[in-house]
Design an enzyme around this catalytic site. Structure first.
Site, PDB file in Angstrom:
ATOM      1  N   LYS A  33       0.839  -1.207   0.000  1.00 47.23           N
ATOM      2  CA  LYS A  33       0.000   0.000   0.000  1.00 47.23           C
ATOM      3  C   LYS A  33       0.868   1.249   0.000  1.00 47.23           C
ATOM      4  O   LYS A  33       1.744   1.401   0.846  1.00 47.23           O
ATOM      5  CB  LYS A  33      -0.908   0.018   1.232  1.00 47.23           C
ATOM      6  N   ASP A  60      -3.618   4.343  -1.851  1.00 47.70           N
ATOM      7  CA  ASP A  60      -4.482   4.910  -0.813  1.00 47.70           C
ATOM      8  C   ASP A  60      -4.458   6.437  -0.926  1.00 47.70           C
ATOM      9  O   ASP A  60      -3.832   7.121  -0.126  1.00 47.70           O
ATOM     10  CB  ASP A  60      -3.971   4.437   0.560  1.00 47.70           C
ATOM     11  N   LYS A  62      -7.273   8.435  -0.988  1.00 50.22           N
ATOM     12  CA  LYS A  62      -8.397   9.053  -0.256  1.00 50.22           C
ATOM     13  C   LYS A  62      -8.931  10.288  -0.993  1.00 50.22           C
ATOM     14  O   LYS A  62      -9.005  11.384  -0.439  1.00 50.22           O
ATOM     15  CB  LYS A  62      -7.965   9.405   1.166  1.00 50.22           C
ATOM     16  N   ASP A  65     -13.604  15.221  -3.691  1.00 46.25           N
ATOM     17  CA  ASP A  65     -13.795  16.511  -4.370  1.00 46.25           C
ATOM     18  C   ASP A  65     -15.125  16.436  -5.097  1.00 46.25           C
ATOM     19  O   ASP A  65     -15.896  15.495  -4.864  1.00 46.25           O
ATOM     20  CB  ASP A  65     -12.614  16.752  -5.348  1.00 46.25           C
ATOM     21  N   ASN A  68     -16.827  15.461 -10.859  1.00 48.76           N
ATOM     22  CA  ASN A  68     -16.043  15.588 -12.084  1.00 48.76           C
ATOM     23  C   ASN A  68     -14.533  15.525 -11.815  1.00 48.76           C
ATOM     24  O   ASN A  68     -13.776  14.896 -12.556  1.00 48.76           O
ATOM     25  CB  ASN A  68     -16.414  16.914 -12.767  1.00 48.76           C
ATOM     26  N   ARG A 185      -2.652  -5.206  14.852  1.00 46.10           N
ATOM     27  CA  ARG A 185      -1.424  -5.382  15.623  1.00 46.10           C
ATOM     28  C   ARG A 185      -1.276  -6.866  15.956  1.00 46.10           C
ATOM     29  O   ARG A 185      -2.241  -7.487  16.420  1.00 46.10           O
ATOM     30  CB  ARG A 185      -1.464  -4.560  16.924  1.00 46.10           C
ATOM     31  N   ARG A 218       3.505  -0.169  10.374  1.00 46.27           N
ATOM     32  CA  ARG A 218       4.683  -0.128  11.249  1.00 46.27           C
ATOM     33  C   ARG A 218       5.051  -1.441  11.933  1.00 46.27           C
ATOM     34  O   ARG A 218       6.251  -1.696  12.112  1.00 46.27           O
ATOM     35  CB  ARG A 218       4.511   1.001  12.281  1.00 46.27           C
TER      36      ARG A 218
HETATM   37  O1  C5P Z   1       1.466   1.604  10.714  1.00 48.20           O
HETATM   38  P1  C5P Z   1       0.042   1.151  10.772  1.00 48.20           P
HETATM   39  O2  C5P Z   1      -0.134  -0.344  10.778  1.00 48.20           O
HETATM   40  O3  C5P Z   1      -0.741   1.840  11.859  1.00 48.20           O
HETATM   41  O4  C5P Z   1      -0.549   1.660   9.358  1.00 48.20           O
HETATM   42  C1  C5P Z   1      -1.892   1.604   9.044  1.00 48.20           C
HETATM   43  C2  C5P Z   1      -2.119   2.143   7.666  1.00 48.20           C
HETATM   44  O5  C5P Z   1      -3.531   2.187   7.433  1.00 48.20           O
HETATM   45  C3  C5P Z   1      -1.615   3.561   7.431  1.00 48.20           C
HETATM   46  O6  C5P Z   1      -1.129   3.610   6.092  1.00 48.20           O
HETATM   47  C4  C5P Z   1      -2.835   4.435   7.575  1.00 48.20           C
HETATM   48  O7  C5P Z   1      -2.821   5.553   6.724  1.00 48.20           O
HETATM   49  C5  C5P Z   1      -3.940   3.497   7.123  1.00 48.20           C
HETATM   50  N1  C5P Z   1      -5.256   3.827   7.675  1.00 48.20           N
HETATM   51  C6  C5P Z   1      -5.563   3.827   9.034  1.00 48.20           C
HETATM   52  N2  C5P Z   1      -6.814   4.121   9.475  1.00 48.20           N
HETATM   53  C7  C5P Z   1      -7.762   4.425   8.611  1.00 48.20           C
HETATM   54  C8  C5P Z   1      -7.486   4.435   7.235  1.00 48.20           C
HETATM   55  C9  C5P Z   1      -6.218   4.105   6.808  1.00 48.20           C
HETATM   56  O8  C5P Z   1      -4.703   3.550   9.850  1.00 48.20           O
HETATM   57  N3  C5P Z   1      -8.996   4.690   9.056  1.00 48.20           N
END
Ligand code: C5P
Length: 250
Positions: A33, A60, A62, A65, A68, A185, A218
């Protein structure tokens, strides 16, 4: 229980770091991603470099707008052949429909697969108090369900949702709706700390609740051994499938 794909979020601006991680992790993940941080720094060309690692791409961006403009932005990235592309469900049904039509048209014109459009529901950084100040009555949970309903109505492939909404969304929208889940996690070991994610679940719990794909950043990228961390999470997902099958068969 269907296969649940693991996507690693490569949230960094440094291109050599991202490319190195992409190639290192490619054998152990279903996809990679890339978000706004990397895209704003390196653009389509930087994305293509990561795609060269040979994994499914999740872009990703997001987008949010007028219809169009979002349709035009979607057209602009179809050539990168992302498997997933995010747009904000809060942009409205007309915006989401315009994005979907643009994706289908442009993909047909180029002879490539259209991206699966995912609606971003409520960002996990927004709590009930913040939503109330924006005039959103009710809980974040209800707002996620409402926006997911609009995304489904607009014909999007699915949504992004926190682990806590997966089971409800799966029951409401059926087996084909993609539910892609960040906030994951591992149960133990390196990367099991919550970081800034308030609402987390283990890979096995999210998979069992009905997620289509898990997004993990992470806990993999900051691990001392990112490849081993990705493999351990993949194993955790696979183990949850085995135990679910055993329960079904018993
Ligand atoms: O590092 P970590 O596992 O927290 O990353 C989660 C990823 O998911 C990040 O790229 C973050 O932008 C994305 N994300 C999120 N929560 C959301 C939408 C996307 O943590 N609601």
């Amino acid at each position: 229980m269907p296969n649940v794909a693991l996507y690693c979020a490569l949230d960094a601006r440094d291109r050599p770091t991202v490319e190195r991680l992409a190639h290192l992790l490619a054998p152990a993940v279903g996809g990679l991603k890339l978000g706004l941080e990397y895209f704003c720094a390196h653009g389509p060309e930087g994305v293509s470099a990561v795609r060269a690692a040979g994994r499914s791409l999740f872009l990703d961006l997001k987008l949010h707008d007028i219809p169009n403009t979002v349709a035009g932005a979607v057209r602009s990235v179809v050539a990168l052949e992302p498997h997933y592309l995010t747009i904000h469900a809060a942009g409205g049904v007309a915006m989401m429909q315009a994005a979907r039509e643009a994706a289908a048209e442009e993909a047909a014109r180029r002879g490539v697969a259209p991206p699966n459009l995912l609606g971003v529901t409520v960002l996990t950084s927004l709590d009930a108090a913040t939503l109330a100040r924006q005039g959103v009555a009710g809980s974040a949970h209800d707002q996620v369900l409402r926006l997911a309903g609009l995304a489904h109505e607009a014909g999007l492939a699915g949504v992004i949702a926190s682990p806590h909404e997966v089971a409800t969304l799966r029951a409401a929208h059926g087996p084909d709706f993609h539910i892609v889940v960040p906030g994951i996690r591992p149960a133990s070991g390196a990367g099991s700390g919550k970081g800034d994610q308030a609402r987390v679940a283990t890979p096995a719990d999210a998979a069992r609740a009905g997620a289509t794909a898990l997004v993990v950043g992470r806990p993999i990228t900051q691990a001392p051994d990112p490849l081993a961390a990705a493999r351990a999470i993949g194993d955790e997902i696979a183990a949850s499938r085995v135990s679910a099958r055993e329960i079904e068969e018993s």
